[in-house]
Design a protein around this motif. Structure first.
Motif, PDB file in Angstrom:
ATOM      1  N   ARG A  19       0.829  -1.208   0.000  1.00 54.59           N
ATOM      2  CA  ARG A  19       0.000   0.000   0.000  1.00 54.59           C
ATOM      3  C   ARG A  19       0.863   1.258   0.000  1.00 54.59           C
ATOM      4  NH1 ARG A  19      -4.369  -0.054   4.487  1.00 54.59           N
ATOM      5  NH2 ARG A  19      -2.872   1.171   5.656  1.00 54.59           N
ATOM      6  N   ALA A  20       1.931   1.241   0.809  1.00 56.78           N
ATOM      7  CA  ALA A  20       2.825   2.401   0.866  1.00 56.78           C
ATOM      8  C   ALA A  20       3.444   2.648  -0.508  1.00 56.78           C
ATOM      9  CB  ALA A  20       3.916   2.164   1.907  1.00 56.78           C
ATOM     10  N   ALA A  21       3.825   1.583  -1.192  1.00 56.77           N
ATOM     11  CA  ALA A  21       4.444   1.726  -2.516  1.00 56.77           C
ATOM     12  C   ALA A  21       3.450   2.352  -3.488  1.00 56.77           C
ATOM     13  CB  ALA A  21       4.911   0.364  -3.020  1.00 56.77           C
ATOM     14  N   GLU A  22       2.218   1.878  -3.419  1.00 58.49           N
ATOM     15  CA  GLU A  22       1.192   2.405  -4.316  1.00 58.49           C
ATOM     16  C   GLU A  22       1.010   3.903  -4.077  1.00 58.49           C
ATOM     17  OE1 GLU A  22      -2.470   0.277  -3.880  1.00 58.49           O
ATOM     18  OE2 GLU A  22      -3.354   1.233  -5.647  1.00 58.49           O
ATOM     19  N   GLN A  23       0.962   4.276  -2.798  1.00 55.60           N
ATOM     20  CA  GLN A  23       0.774   5.695  -2.473  1.00 55.60           C
ATOM     21  C   GLN A  23       1.948   6.547  -2.938  1.00 55.60           C
ATOM     22  OE1 GLN A  23      -0.003   5.300   1.696  1.00 55.60           O
ATOM     23  NE2 GLN A  23      -2.200   4.962   1.419  1.00 55.60           N
ATOM     24  N   LEU A  24       3.133   5.937  -2.970  1.00 56.33           N
ATOM     25  CA  LEU A  24       4.322   6.683  -3.382  1.00 56.33           C
ATOM     26  C   LEU A  24       4.573   6.543  -4.888  1.00 56.33           C
ATOM     27  CD1 LEU A  24       6.564   5.701  -0.338  1.00 56.33           C
ATOM     28  CD2 LEU A  24       5.785   8.012  -0.878  1.00 56.33           C
ATOM     29  N   GLY A  25       3.677   5.862  -5.576  1.00 57.71           N
ATOM     30  CA  GLY A  25       3.821   5.704  -7.026  1.00 57.71           C
ATOM     31  C   GLY A  25       4.969   4.794  -7.426  1.00 57.71           C
ATOM     32  N   VAL A  26       5.268   3.819  -6.587  1.00 53.21           N
ATOM     33  CA  VAL A  26       6.360   2.888  -6.886  1.00 53.21           C
ATOM     34  C   VAL A  26       5.759   1.536  -7.260  1.00 53.21           C
ATOM     35  CG1 VAL A  26       8.364   1.686  -5.920  1.00 53.21           C
ATOM     36  CG2 VAL A  26       7.875   4.053  -5.241  1.00 53.21           C
ATOM     37  N   VAL A  48      13.786  -5.487 -12.236  1.00 49.16           N
ATOM     38  CA  VAL A  48      13.482  -4.624 -11.085  1.00 49.16           C
ATOM     39  C   VAL A  48      14.750  -3.844 -10.737  1.00 49.16           C
ATOM     40  CG1 VAL A  48      11.683  -6.097 -10.064  1.00 49.16           C
ATOM     41  CG2 VAL A  48      14.078  -6.488  -9.478  1.00 49.16           C
ATOM     42  N   ASP A  49      14.570  -2.751 -10.000  1.00 47.47           N
ATOM     43  CA  ASP A  49      15.724  -1.922  -9.623  1.00 47.47           C
ATOM     44  C   ASP A  49      16.360  -2.405  -8.329  1.00 47.47           C
ATOM     45  OD1 ASP A  49      15.581   0.366 -11.647  1.00 47.47           O
ATOM     46  OD2 ASP A  49      13.523   0.171 -10.935  1.00 47.47           O
ATOM     47  N   LEU A 274      14.221   2.054   0.075  1.00 45.70           N
ATOM     48  CA  LEU A 274      14.530   1.208  -1.088  1.00 45.70           C
ATOM     49  C   LEU A 274      14.698   2.057  -2.345  1.00 45.70           C
ATOM     50  CD1 LEU A 274      11.981  -1.649  -0.328  1.00 45.70           C
ATOM     51  CD2 LEU A 274      14.468  -1.834  -0.236  1.00 45.70           C
ATOM     52  N   VAL A 275      13.825   3.058  -2.481  1.00 46.99           N
ATOM     53  CA  VAL A 275      13.909   3.937  -3.657  1.00 46.99           C
ATOM     54  C   VAL A 275      15.241   4.687  -3.651  1.00 46.99           C
ATOM     55  CG1 VAL A 275      12.910   6.005  -4.722  1.00 46.99           C
ATOM     56  CG2 VAL A 275      11.412   4.156  -3.913  1.00 46.99           C
ATOM     57  N   ARG A 276      15.621   5.194  -2.488  1.00 46.43           N
ATOM     58  CA  ARG A 276      16.893   5.937  -2.393  1.00 46.43           C
ATOM     59  C   ARG A 276      18.070   5.002  -2.677  1.00 46.43           C
ATOM     60  NH1 ARG A 276      14.484   7.859   2.139  1.00 46.43           N
ATOM     61  NH2 ARG A 276      15.874   6.782   3.572  1.00 46.43           N
ATOM     62  N   LYS A 277      18.024   3.829  -2.094  1.00 49.30           N
ATOM     63  CA  LYS A 277      19.144   2.896  -2.281  1.00 49.30           C
ATOM     64  C   LYS A 277      19.246   2.462  -3.745  1.00 49.30           C
ATOM     65  CE  LYS A 277      21.373  -1.296  -0.817  1.00 49.30           C
ATOM     66  NZ  LYS A 277      22.383  -1.541   0.178  1.00 49.30           N
TER      67      LYS A 277
END
Ligand SMILES: Nc1ncnc2c1ncn2[C@@H]1O[C@H](COP(=O)(O)OP(=O)(O)O)[C@@H](O)[C@H]1O
Ligand SMILES: [Mg+2]
Length: 289
Positions: A19-26, A48-49, A274-277
């Motif tokens: 859910r958090a990923a969806e909200q952050l557009g990931v 995947v990244d 995860l996005v930053r890393k």
């Protein structure tokens, strides 16, 4: 940005991360370990990244992380951190080598030598499976008769991993221990886990309450995660008359109890990290051939 998530059963934590990923557009790519087949010399994995391991079957997760490491796909946690934290002995060694305070622990390989170690340590002692979680198969042993009984049961009924005896001093703690949750270089939340039982895991009925992140707790938790090279980890601390000691470090840690004690959005912190890393390390192109 695509995050792969290694999964077995989907728990509340995984749902919250989705859910958090969806909200952050990931975008999330779910990878169920039951579907995986690897041909070791061929890189074959969804594009995947970065990959977050939330698998429940540790052996599967470890092997998959090792393959992903070989293929240059960044993972959280790393293969090495995961191997270390899935094993209480390896964790303890890493902590000792990094000067992190731990409980006195002895290792023995046979029931007879284990009994000797227990007698030397003095009662009560705690016997733990070297690999295990949720407080399962922990034994507090109060006297020699109990020691003999547990050792005999382990020898005759135990599986292979009960042939390593991990023996620890018992701490009379104040009815609680502490779970500190590390994400990257920060402790984002901490909770007391309270229980009338000496095993305070929330999986065993322990109740979570907010614990202030004192500089001491913060420093110890960060040093612990650093000692095992973990990016995201639940560090278990225990209060002893000699100050805090680290009991174990959990990768892929559950945080449903912790979440109720904090305003910090733990799943969003995880996805953000995860996005930053992924942005700094970046997946490597596939090896030629
Ligand atoms: N040596 C000890 N003395 C007192 N309590 C302990 C000791 N070791 C563990 N505990 C209690 O048991 C719980 C589970 O122990 P832990 O080593 O974290 O195993 P698990 O991997 O099953 O969670 C701890 O959270 C703590 O409450
Ligand atoms: Mg624990």
């Amino acid at each position: 940005m695509k995050i792969g998530i290694l999964l077995s059963r989907i728990r509340i934590e995984e749902k919250l991360i989705f859910r958090a990923a969806e909200q952050l557009g990931v975008e999330i790519v779910r990878v169920d370990d039951r579907d995986l087949v690897f041909d070791l010399q061929r890189r074959d994995f969804p594009e995947v990244d970065i990959v977050l391991d939330r698998g429940l079957v540790h052996s599967r997760a470890e092997y998959t992380l090792r393959l992903l490491e070989s293929w240059g796909i960044p993972t959280v946690n790393s293969y090495k951190a995961t191997i270390t934290c899935d094993n209480k002995f390896l964790t303890n060694m890493a902590l000792i080598e990094h000067g992190v305070p731990t409980l006195r622990t002895m290792l023995a390989y046979t029931p007879a030598s284990a009994l000797q170690a227990i007698e030397e340590m003095g009662y009560p002692v705690v016997l733990k499976p070297n690999t295990g979680s949720w407080g399962r198969l922990l034994a507090k042993i109060n006297d020699r008769e109990a020691a003999e009984a547990v050792l005999e049961h382990k020898e005759i009924l135990g599986s292979y991993h009960h042939s390593i005896f991990y023996i620890q001093e018992y701490v009379r703690k104040p009815g609680r221990d502490i779970r500190a949750f590390v994400v990257g270089d920060r402790v984002i939340a901490a909770s007391y886990r309270k229980s009338d039982h000496w095993i305070t895991n929330t999986a065993r009925g322990g109740i979570s309450e907010r614990c202030p992140i004192t500089p001491e707790i913060e420093e110890l938790a960060l040093r612990s995660a650093g000692a095992v090279d973990a990016d995201i980890a639940g560090v278990d601390l225990i209060e002893t008359p000699d100050g805090y000691k680290v009991i174990e470090i959990n990768v892929g840690a559950e945080f449903h109890g912790l979440i109720e004690t904090t305003d910090v959005d733990i799943p969003a912190e995880i996805v953000g990290y995860l996005v930053r890393k992924a942005g700094t390390v970046g997946a490597q192109p596939a090896a030629a051939g």
